[in-house]
Write a protein that holds these residues in place. Sequence first.
Motif, mmCIF file in Angstrom:
data_model
loop_
_atom_site.group_PDB
_atom_site.id
_atom_site.type_symbol
_atom_site.label_atom_id
_atom_site.label_comp_id
_atom_site.label_asym_id
_atom_site.label_seq_id
_atom_site.Cartn_x
_atom_site.Cartn_y
_atom_site.Cartn_z
ATOM 1 N N ILE A 1 -2.671 21.927 -2.939
ATOM 2 C CA ILE A 1 -3.260 20.582 -2.959
ATOM 3 C C ILE A 1 -2.151 19.529 -3.008
ATOM 4 O O ILE A 1 -2.243 18.466 -2.390
ATOM 5 C CB ILE A 1 -4.201 20.421 -4.173
ATOM 6 C CG1 ILE A 1 -5.272 21.522 -4.160
ATOM 7 C CG2 ILE A 1 -4.847 19.041 -4.170
ATOM 8 C CD1 ILE A 1 -6.037 21.667 -2.878
ATOM 9 N N GLY A 2 -1.075 19.837 -3.745
ATOM 10 C CA GLY A 2 0.056 18.913 -3.804
ATOM 11 C C GLY A 2 0.721 18.754 -2.451
ATOM 12 O O GLY A 2 1.063 17.635 -2.039
ATOM 13 N N LEU A 3 0.910 19.867 -1.733
ATOM 14 C CA LEU A 3 1.490 19.788 -0.392
ATOM 15 C C LEU A 3 0.617 18.931 0.524
ATOM 16 O O LEU A 3 1.107 18.082 1.280
ATOM 17 C CB LEU A 3 1.637 21.196 0.198
ATOM 18 C CG LEU A 3 2.584 22.161 -0.524
ATOM 19 C CD1 LEU A 3 2.514 23.540 0.113
ATOM 20 C CD2 LEU A 3 4.002 21.643 -0.517
ATOM 21 N N SER A 4 -0.687 19.164 0.446
ATOM 22 C CA SER A 4 -1.626 18.384 1.256
ATOM 23 C C SER A 4 -1.573 16.906 0.883
ATOM 24 O O SER A 4 -1.561 16.028 1.753
ATOM 25 C CB SER A 4 -3.051 18.930 1.061
ATOM 26 O OG SER A 4 -3.990 18.156 1.765
ATOM 27 N N MET A 5 -1.529 16.627 -0.414
ATOM 28 C CA MET A 5 -1.527 15.243 -0.885
ATOM 29 C C MET A 5 -0.308 14.477 -0.376
ATOM 30 O O MET A 5 -0.411 13.310 0.026
ATOM 31 C CB MET A 5 -1.554 15.229 -2.412
ATOM 32 C CG MET A 5 -1.605 13.838 -3.023
ATOM 33 S SD MET A 5 -1.228 13.868 -4.795
ATOM 34 C CE MET A 5 0.534 14.235 -4.748
ATOM 35 N N VAL A 6 0.856 15.119 -0.371
ATOM 36 C CA VAL A 6 2.064 14.447 0.101
ATOM 37 C C VAL A 6 1.918 14.053 1.560
ATOM 38 O O VAL A 6 2.308 12.949 1.965
ATOM 39 C CB VAL A 6 3.298 15.350 -0.101
ATOM 40 C CG1 VAL A 6 4.535 14.737 0.563
ATOM 41 C CG2 VAL A 6 3.573 15.565 -1.591
ATOM 42 N N THR A 7 1.319 14.925 2.385
ATOM 43 C CA THR A 7 1.135 14.581 3.797
ATOM 44 C C THR A 7 0.131 13.444 3.977
ATOM 45 O O THR A 7 0.184 12.728 4.975
ATOM 46 C CB THR A 7 0.679 15.800 4.614
ATOM 47 O OG1 THR A 7 -0.642 16.196 4.224
ATOM 48 C CG2 THR A 7 1.626 16.971 4.423
ATOM 49 N N LYS A 8 -0.787 13.277 3.020
ATOM 50 C CA LYS A 8 -1.752 12.183 3.102
ATOM 51 C C LYS A 8 -1.138 10.849 2.688
ATOM 52 O O LYS A 8 -1.479 9.799 3.235
ATOM 53 C CB LYS A 8 -2.942 12.464 2.184
ATOM 54 C CG LYS A 8 -3.777 13.672 2.532
ATOM 55 C CD LYS A 8 -4.819 13.915 1.430
ATOM 56 C CE LYS A 8 -5.576 15.203 1.629
ATOM 57 N NZ LYS A 8 -6.489 15.505 0.500
ATOM 58 N N LEU A 9 -0.249 10.890 1.710
ATOM 59 C CA LEU A 9 0.213 9.663 1.070
ATOM 60 C C LEU A 9 1.565 9.163 1.551
ATOM 61 O O LEU A 9 1.836 7.962 1.490
ATOM 62 C CB LEU A 9 0.275 9.856 -0.454
ATOM 63 C CG LEU A 9 -1.033 10.201 -1.161
ATOM 64 C CD1 LEU A 9 -0.801 10.380 -2.662
ATOM 65 C CD2 LEU A 9 -2.090 9.122 -0.925
ATOM 66 N N ALA A 10 2.429 10.062 1.983
ATOM 67 C CA ALA A 10 3.781 9.643 2.355
ATOM 68 C C ALA A 10 3.741 8.799 3.627
ATOM 69 O O ALA A 10 3.044 9.139 4.586
ATOM 70 C CB ALA A 10 4.669 10.867 2.572
ATOM 71 N N GLN B 1 0.821 -1.201 0.000
ATOM 72 C CA GLN B 1 0.000 0.000 0.000
ATOM 73 C C GLN B 1 0.861 1.259 0.000
ATOM 74 O O GLN B 1 0.583 2.223 -0.724
ATOM 75 C CB GLN B 1 -0.932 0.002 1.220
ATOM 76 C CG GLN B 1 -1.897 1.176 1.259
ATOM 77 C CD GLN B 1 -2.776 1.140 2.493
ATOM 78 O OE1 GLN B 1 -2.495 1.828 3.477
ATOM 79 N NE2 GLN B 1 -3.827 0.342 2.450
ATOM 80 N N GLU B 2 1.916 1.249 0.806
ATOM 81 C CA GLU B 2 2.810 2.406 0.858
ATOM 82 C C GLU B 2 3.518 2.610 -0.474
ATOM 83 O O GLU B 2 3.699 3.749 -0.930
ATOM 84 C CB GLU B 2 3.820 2.221 1.985
ATOM 85 C CG GLU B 2 3.215 2.370 3.372
ATOM 86 C CD GLU B 2 4.180 2.002 4.480
ATOM 87 O OE1 GLU B 2 3.999 2.510 5.610
ATOM 88 O OE2 GLU B 2 5.114 1.210 4.228
ATOM 89 N N ARG B 3 3.905 1.520 -1.115
ATOM 90 C CA ARG B 3 4.559 1.647 -2.420
ATOM 91 C C ARG B 3 3.601 2.228 -3.450
ATOM 92 O O ARG B 3 3.994 3.043 -4.294
ATOM 93 C CB ARG B 3 5.092 0.287 -2.883
ATOM 94 C CG ARG B 3 6.295 -0.218 -2.093
ATOM 95 C CD ARG B 3 6.996 -1.364 -2.814
ATOM 96 N NE ARG B 3 6.133 -2.528 -2.946
ATOM 97 C CZ ARG B 3 6.018 -3.489 -2.045
ATOM 98 N NH1 ARG B 3 6.730 -3.418 -0.911
ATOM 99 N NH2 ARG B 3 5.215 -4.515 -2.227
#
Length: 463
Positions: free
Chosen positions: A370-379, A235-237
């Motif tokens: 939105i990109g900054l937010s997305m990175v915090t959601k996915l990383a 999932q992380e990958r």
Amino acid sequence: MSNQSSGTLLGHPKGLFLLFGTELWERFSYYAMRAILVLYLTDKTINGGLGWSTQDALGLYGIYTGLVYITPLIGGWIADNFLGQRRSIIIGGVFMALGQFTLALPNSFIDPHAVTAFYAGLGLLIIGNGLFKPNISTMVGDLYKDGDNRRDGAFTIFYMGINLGALMAGIIAGSASTAYGWKAGFLTAGIGMLLSLVMQFIFAERLLGDIGKEPAAKRAAAMNKSGKKEPLTAQERDRLKVIMIMGLFVVIFWAGFEQAGGLMNIFSQHYTDRMIGSFEVPAAWFQSLNPFFVITLAPVIAALWVKMGPKEPSSPAKFAMGLFFLAIGFLCMIGAVTQQGGDITVKTSMFWLVGAYFFHTLGELCLSPIGLSMVTKLAPLRLASLMMGAWFGFNAVANYVAGIIGAHVGEAGPMAIFSGIAIAATVAGVLLLLCSNQLIRWMHGAEGQVIEDEVIEGNAVEA
């Protein structure tokens, strides 16, 4: 770990507004220095500058800005594994303040070592930025639990702080430099950085609680039963693949957007009718349109995302919207070139430029925060700041590509470049929409969307 302990303001944790203010003054410091850097380098030494050629000054400027976007990779890794985000931004802020004050040293103190001191100041700024930039953004995400739909709106508000700092920087540093010399401009930048640090020292403990204190890798290890560092899960990958793929579209967007400081700036100087009655609007003023539009539009966009609730578009859809807005902005520039009718002596209406900056800003607000937010959601938790640093690395690539594109204006002409960017942005936006379902699958419910048979229980996501 406690998140925030002082309630909310305007529907968001009060810690958001501390980070907003911290970033505002740090960005003021950065943009104040950037606004006068090339002017200082190219000014004659007798007037307080270094007397460099334009080519040498721009070459150094490119190297400096490239390093500014690359070093967050290192700073993010250090924060994740050793320092934690809070200590990283404090140490980074101290380095940047020292860098600005080194640049501000009077020439009588540093001659005949003015150039050595200048390079030392830049080095301190680059190191400090690497520690500061990825970690302040990551802490914004940590204010919100997984699945909280306020996060995108929070990053839009945070982004408004960046642009408020940028808007003030040019005015204040430019005015100080004009009245008292270049060193005064660097001094104002250093004072801005000190204000950023003072806010953290006074309010961080009360408004942020434990957020950012412990290195992310240590927190992640504590969450595992074994207490050991585990390999990335499938999932992380998948989520990391989303970040990398979306980063490619970010390069396309910023490569077009960054023409604002180059090709569009030249167009405003030489080919735009800037007269209002008997007053000629300075070409440099058009550079303030973008931060002005960000500041005025960001609260509206942030409120819109929150109001849409479950109907809020996914990150890939927002990115596609950003690319389409970029294309519309360049359609305005195509209109300006068309108005010339092939005659470069014809001055075009300044409203073409205003329209272009307006739509480019709408695109920026749909993509950058939105990109900054997305990175915090996915990383993954243990890689949070490192991946934020990698995200800024895409900006470094985009700035390099933007320079290559702009350099070809003499061969291709502005019409070819403006239309080419508009077409590329449109195609990229369509391609992103076509890929969006697969990207959402790879997110594994990080934004609440469920595709086909995938089931997400509540809003929980695996960190």
